[in-house]
Design an enzyme around this catalytic site. Structure first.
Site, PDB file in Angstrom:
ATOM      1  N   GLN A 149       0.937  -1.232  -0.048  1.00  0.00           N
ATOM      2  CA  GLN A 149      -0.053   0.068   0.170  1.00  0.00           C
ATOM      3  C   GLN A 149       0.978   1.129   0.148  1.00  0.00           C
ATOM      4  O   GLN A 149       0.481   2.447  -0.080  1.00  0.00           O
ATOM      5  CB  GLN A 149      -0.929  -0.015   1.215  1.00  0.00           C
TER       6      GLN A 149
ATOM      7  N   PHE B 132      -7.637   1.680  11.479  1.00  0.00           N
ATOM      8  CA  PHE B 132      -6.479   2.299  12.202  1.00  0.00           C
ATOM      9  C   PHE B 132      -6.705   2.725  13.354  1.00  0.00           C
ATOM     10  O   PHE B 132      -6.293   3.674  14.140  1.00  0.00           O
ATOM     11  CB  PHE B 132      -5.984   3.328  11.455  1.00  0.00           C
TER      12      PHE B 132
ATOM     13  N   ARG C 264      -7.782  -1.670   8.801  1.00  0.00           N
ATOM     14  CA  ARG C 264      -8.999  -0.995   8.212  1.00  0.00           C
ATOM     15  C   ARG C 264      -9.495  -0.167   9.536  1.00  0.00           C
ATOM     16  O   ARG C 264     -10.074  -0.783  10.441  1.00  0.00           O
ATOM     17  CB  ARG C 264      -9.814  -1.711   7.774  1.00  0.00           C
TER      18      ARG C 264
ATOM     19  N   ARG D 141      -5.411   7.138  16.962  1.00  0.00           N
ATOM     20  CA  ARG D 141      -6.635   7.305  16.470  1.00  0.00           C
ATOM     21  C   ARG D 141      -7.881   6.449  17.467  1.00  0.00           C
ATOM     22  O   ARG D 141      -8.992   6.918  17.384  1.00  0.00           O
ATOM     23  CB  ARG D 141      -6.750   6.667  14.900  1.00  0.00           C
TER      24      ARG D 141
ATOM     25  N   THR E 120      -3.200  11.837  10.477  1.00  0.00           N
ATOM     26  CA  THR E 120      -3.179  12.824  11.591  1.00  0.00           C
ATOM     27  C   THR E 120      -1.767  13.088  11.659  1.00  0.00           C
ATOM     28  O   THR E 120      -1.190  13.873  12.447  1.00  0.00           O
ATOM     29  CB  THR E 120      -3.353  12.161  12.907  1.00  0.00           C
TER      30      THR E 120
ATOM     31  N   GLU F 174     -12.964   2.967   5.309  1.00  0.00           N
ATOM     32  CA  GLU F 174     -12.973   2.566   6.772  1.00  0.00           C
ATOM     33  C   GLU F 174     -14.211   2.657   7.670  1.00  0.00           C
ATOM     34  O   GLU F 174     -14.620   1.611   8.160  1.00  0.00           O
ATOM     35  CB  GLU F 174     -11.757   3.046   7.643  1.00  0.00           C
TER      36      GLU F 174
END
Length: 776
Positions: free
Chosen positions: A211, A358, A356, A324, A456, A727
Site C-alpha cells: 500500500q 487504524f 482498516r 486514532r 493525523t 474505513e
C-alpha cells in the site's frame, strides 16, 4: 454538427456520480487480473524462504546452516551479515525492526536467515534444516504481562478536558468496567509477496504487493546503501491489503532485493499462509478500563478511560493507530469532561500494525459498550441514551481534542434509520419473543458512526498524479494511490474522464510506480480518493488551461464558451472530436502532459498540546442489527441489518455500496468469530483458516439493507463533494456486538454481562454464566 440541442451552461456530470463497475471486475472473475505472483519471472529467478526464531524472547547462541546450504537447489543463504546498509525495515527509520535479526530474538517467528533456492519448494524445505541454539528469556505475551512489567514502546499519552474525576464523583450515578477487545488478522486473499529484478549500475526494480510504494522504495534503498533514485517500486493491484501492507510489506520486498544484491539474479518471495499469519502484525488488541458519571436519565457528565494496547515488539505504526483510538473514543457522543489515557505496551509478539479503521474501531467499541452499560443501569432503551448524548449545537460540539464538530448530520441519520428500520416496533416484537422463548433470545441495537478523515501525521496528506493526453485523444493516468480492490482506480479515472468530457474507457489506468509519481504517502486513512483524485484533477486542469489558451489563440473563443463533453469539445458554435483538438494542439507545440499535486487544506494538529483540527471532515453513518443467540450453546445468527451511510455525493454508488457491505461484514467478523490465540510460549495457535474463522457467505445476513444517505454533498471542498468510504463502514458492525449484549441482557436485565470481543460462542456462554442466568 447541429448544436441547437446543446444546452448552454455547465452540463450535469456524465461520468462521476454514476454506478460504474470496478475497472478489474471482469478480470477478477476470469482470473486474468495479474498480481505479483502472476508476473512472468525472468529466467534464473531465485525463490526466497525465511527461517525463523523458535522462541519468543532471548537470543541465538549458535546458528548452524550447513545442512541448509547443502540442501538440493539451494544457491545461497542470507543472514544479517549480508546487509550492506541499515538492518532496519521499520517505517520512518525508527530503527527497531531488523530485516534479519543478528542475535536478539523478540518474537516467535522473527526472521533469522533466508534461503535462496531454484524453486520455492526447495527453499522452504531447506529452511527447516537449520539448527538454532538459543538462550530463552521470559516472554511477555499479553497486555497484562506488559502492564505488570511497565513495558512500553512509546510514552503514555492523554487527552483531557476539565476534571472528570470530580464530575464522576459528584454525578447522580457512576459506574465502571473493564473489558477486552481482540485483534484481527488481515487475511488478505493475496499474501505478502515481492519480486526484485536487477537493473543496470546496481539499480533495483521491485514488484511489491504494498500500500506504500514510496516507503518500500526508501527502505530498500536504505538497507542496500543506495540512493532512492536507484530503486523503483511498482504495484498494479493487490489482492487485499486492509492496512496489513501499509508498513509490513516492506520487509519482504527488502529480502527479495537483498537476494538480488548477493546473487545478481532476480529473486522472489511469497510467504506461505501459515508463515504470513505468524510473521506479520494484526489489528491492535486492547484492555479497556473506564469510569463514567451520568445523570439519572443517562446523560454523561464525565468519562475517564484507559486504553492499554498490545503493540508487539516494536513501534511500527502504533503511535498513529493508538492515537486514532483516542480520537474515536467519543464515537458520536459529547463528553463534558473527559480523560482518555493511552498506553502502548511492548510484548514479545509480532508488531501489530495498521488495520482498516487504524485504531478507530477499538475506540468506538468502547464508547458503545459504555453507552450500553449506562442504558441498562438506568433502565432505558440504549437508543434513547445514545440520542441524548450525541454531539449537538454550541456548547456540545467540541471533541476531547478540542476540534469543533461543524458538519454534524448524525442526529438526522440516526432518526431516519430509526424510522426506516422500524426500530421501535421491532424492539416491542423482540421483547414479546424473548418472553415466550426460554432458549433462543433476540437482541437489537442501533449504533452511530462518526469517523474523522485525514492522516493525523500531517505530512501524509498530499498526493501527486501524472496525466498524458495522446494525439488521438486517449488518456493515460498515473497517480500515487494503490488499488487493493477498493475501487480507487476507477473513481480517479471517472474524475479524469469527466474533466475531459470523455467516456471512461478512453482513460487508461496504469500501475503505480515510484519513477512516475514520487514521494507519495500510503493508500490508507480512507483518503485515497480524496487525495489522488484531486491531484489527477489538478493535472487535467493544467492541460486544459493550455488548451483554453490555444483555443483562444486559434479561434478567438474565450474559455467561458468552451465545453468538454460527450467526447467533443464545444468551441462557441463549432464542435470537434477531442482527439482532433489534441492533434491540432500537438501540431502547434502545446504540451499535453502534466503532473498534478494536492495537499489537504485547513488541517492542523499539535500533538504535544492535544489540540487542532486533525480531520478535514467527518464521515457519518448508522446501523441497526438484529441477532438471535442460543443460550444453551452460545451460537449466534445475525437476522437482519439496516444501514444508512453518508458518502456525501457519491462518485460511484456501486463501488461505495460494495465497500459498505464488505466493511460491515469484516467488522462483524472482528467482533464475533475472528479470535487470535497465543500460547504461553508466544506461538500463534490460530495461524490458518482451520483455526481462524473469517466470515463466510453463510454468515452474511440474509436480510441486508444498505442505503446511501441523501445529502447535498460534503460541506468540505472535497472531490465532487464526495466523502471517504473505505474505513467508516467497518464500525457499523458495533451494532452487532451491542445487539448480542442486548440479547444476553434479556436473561437478567439488572446485570451487565462481561462480554469481551470477539463475541464467539464461548464468550457468549461465559457472559451468560457470569450473569447467573445460565446457572442450572
Amino acid at each position: 454538427m447541429d448544436l441547437g440541442d446543446i444546452v448552454k451552461g455547465s452540463p450535469p456530470p456524465a461520468v462521476v456520480h454514476k454506478p460504474k463497475p470496478h475497472d478489474s471486475a471482469a478480470k477478477h472473475m476470469t482470473g486474468e487480473a495479474v498480481y505479483v505472483d502472476d508476473i512472468r519471472t525472468p529466467a534464473g529467478t531465485l525463490h526466497a524462504a525465511p527461517g525463523y526464531a523458535p522462541i519468543a524472547a532471548g537470543r541465538v547462541t549458535k546458528l548452524d546452516l550447513d545442512a541448509v546450504r547443502k540442501a538440493p537447489g539451494v544457491v545461497d543463504v542470507l543472514t544479517a551479515d549480508d546487509i550492506p546498509g541499515a538492518n532496519d525495515a521499520s517505517p520512518k527509520g525508527i530503527g527497531d525492526e531488523p530485516v534479519i535479526t543478528p542475535e536478539r530474538i523478540m518474537f516467535y517467528g522473527q526472521v533469522l536467515f533466508v534461503v535462496l533456492a531454484e524453486t520455492r519448494d526447495q527453499a522452504r524445505r531447506a529452511a527447516r534444516l537449520a539448527r538454532a541454539a538459543t538462550a530463552p528469556g521470559m516472554p511477555m505475551i499479553d497486555v497484562d504481562d506488559a502492564v505488570v512489567a511497565d513495558s512500553t514502546v512509546l510514552p503514555d499519552y492523554t487527552f483531557e478536558r476539565g476534571t472528570p474525576e470530580d464530575e464522576i464523583a459528584s454525578a447522580p450515578r457512576q459506574l465502571g468496567g473493564e473489558f477486552r477487545i481482540g485483534g484481527q488478522e488481515h487475511f488478505y486473499l493475496e499474501g505478502q509477496v515481492a519480486l526484485a529484478v536487477p537493473g543496470e549500475d546496481g539499480d533495483m526494480y521491485v514488484y511489491s504487493s504494498t500500500q506504500h510504494p514510496s516507503e518500500v522504495q526508501h527502505v530498500v534503498a536504505h538497507v542496500l546503501g543506495l540512493d532512492s533514485n536507484a530503486v523503483t517500486v511498482e504495484v498494479r493491484r493487490m489482492g487485499g491489503g486492509f492496512g496489513g501492507k501499509e508498513s509490513q510489506a516492506t520487509q519482504w520486498a527488502v529480502i527479495a532485493a537483498l537476494g538480488v544484491r548477493k546473487t545478481g539474479r532476480p529473486c522472489k518471495i511469497r510467504l506461505d499462509r501459515d508463515d504470513d499469519m505468524m510473521m506479520t502484525g494484526k489489528r491492535h488488541d486492547f484492555r479497556v478500563d473506564y469510569k463514567v458519571g451520568f445523570s439519572r436519565e443517562g446523560g454523561i457528565r464525565g468519562v475517564d478511560v484507559t486504553f492499554a494496547a498490545r503493540c508487539g515488539y516494536s513501534e511500527d505504526l502504533s503511535l498513529g493507530v493508538v492515537d486514532r483510538t483516542m480520537f474515536h473514543a467519543d464515537s458520536g457522543y459529547f463528553y463534558p469532561t473527559v480523560r482518555i489515557l493511552a498506553r502502548r505496551m511492548r510484548t514479545n509478539t509480532v508488531s501489530n500494525t495498521a488495520f482498516r479503521g487504524f485504531g478507530g474501531p477499538q475506540g468506538k467499541l468502547f464508547a458503545e459498550r459504555m453507552i450500553d452499560h449506562i442504558a441498562y443501569s438506568v433502565g432505558r432503551d440504549p437508543l434513547d441514551v445514545r440520542k441524548a448524548n450525541l454531539y449537538g449545537g454550541a456548547g456540545r460540539d467540541r471533541t476531547p481534542y478540542n476540534m469543533r464538530v461543524e458538519d454534524n448530520i448524525l442526529p438526522e441519520i440516526v432518526n431516519e434509520l430509526e424510522r426506516t428500520s422500524d426500530y421501535r416496533d421491532r424492539r416491542r416484537a423482540l421483547a414479546e419473543f424473548n418472553a415466550s422463548s426460554p432458549v433462543l433470545k433476540k437482541g437489537i441495537a442501533l449504533t452511530p458512526v462518526k469517523f474523522g478523515i485525514s492522516f493525523t501525521l500531517m505530512h501524509l496528506n498530499q498526493a501527486g498524479a501524472l496525466v498524458h493526453v495522446y494525439r488521438d485523444g486517449s488518456i493515460s493516468l498515473n497517480h500515487g494511490g494503490t488499488e487493493m480492490g477498493q475501487g480507487l482506480f476507477v473513481k480517479v479515472a471517472q474524475v479524469v474522464a469527466e474533466e475531459f468530457g470523455q467516456e471512461l474507457d478512453r482513460v487508461k489506468i496504469t500501475a503505480t510506480a515510484t519513477d512516475k509519481v514520487p514521494n507519495t504517502g500510503p493508500t490508507a486513512a480512507s483518503a485515497g480518493t480524496d487525495l489522488n483524485a484531486q491531484a489527477a484533477m489538478a493535472a487535467c486542469r493544467a492541460i486544459k488551461e493550455r488548451l483554453f489558451d490555444f483555443i483562444e489563440q486559434e479561434w478567438g473563443v474565450g474559455r467561458d464558451s468552451v465545453q468538454f463533453r460527450e467526447g467533443k469539445v464545444i468551441i462557441g458554435n463549432r464542435a470537434m472530436d477531442f482527439g482532433e483538438l489534441a492533434e491540432l494542439a500537438y501540431r502547434n507545440r502545446v504540451s499535453l502532459s502534466s503532473t498534478g499535486f494536492y495537499k489537504t487544506p485547513k488541517i492542523t494538529w499539535d500533538r504535544e498540546k492535544a489540540t487542532g483540527q486533525p480531520f478535514f471532515y467527518f464521515a457519518y453513518g448508522a446501523a441497526c442489527s438484529e441477532v438471535t443467540i442460543d443460550t444453551m450453546t452460545g451460537e449466534m445468527r445475525v437476522n437482519r441489518v439496516d444501514i444508512l451511510h453518508d458518502v456525501g455525493k457519491s462518485l460511484n454508488p456501486a463501488i461505495d455500496i460494495g465497500q459498505i457491505e464488505g466493511g460491515f461484514v469484516q467488522g462483524m467478523g472482528w467482533l464475533t468469530t475472528e479470535e487470535l490465540v497465543w500460547d504461553s510460549a508466544g506461538r500463534l495457535m490460530t495461524h490458518a483458516p482451520s483455526t481462524y474463522k473469517i466470515p463466510t457467505a453463510s454468515d452474511v445476513p440474509e436480510d441486508f439493507r444498505v442505503a446511501l444517505y441523501e445529502s447535498g454533498g460534503n460541506r468540505a471542498d472535497t472531490i465532487y463533494r464526495s466523502k471517504a468510504v473505505g474505513e467508516p463502514p467497518l464500525m457499523l458492525a458495533t451494532s452487532v456486538f451491542s445487539a448480542i449484549l442486548d440479547a444476553i441482557i434479556s436473561l437478567k436485565p439488572a446485570v451487565m454481562p462481561r462480554l469481551d470481543a470477539p463475541a464467539t460462542p464461548e464468550a457468549i456462554m461465559r457472559a451468560i454464566r457470569a450473569t447467573g442466568a445460565g446457572d442450572p
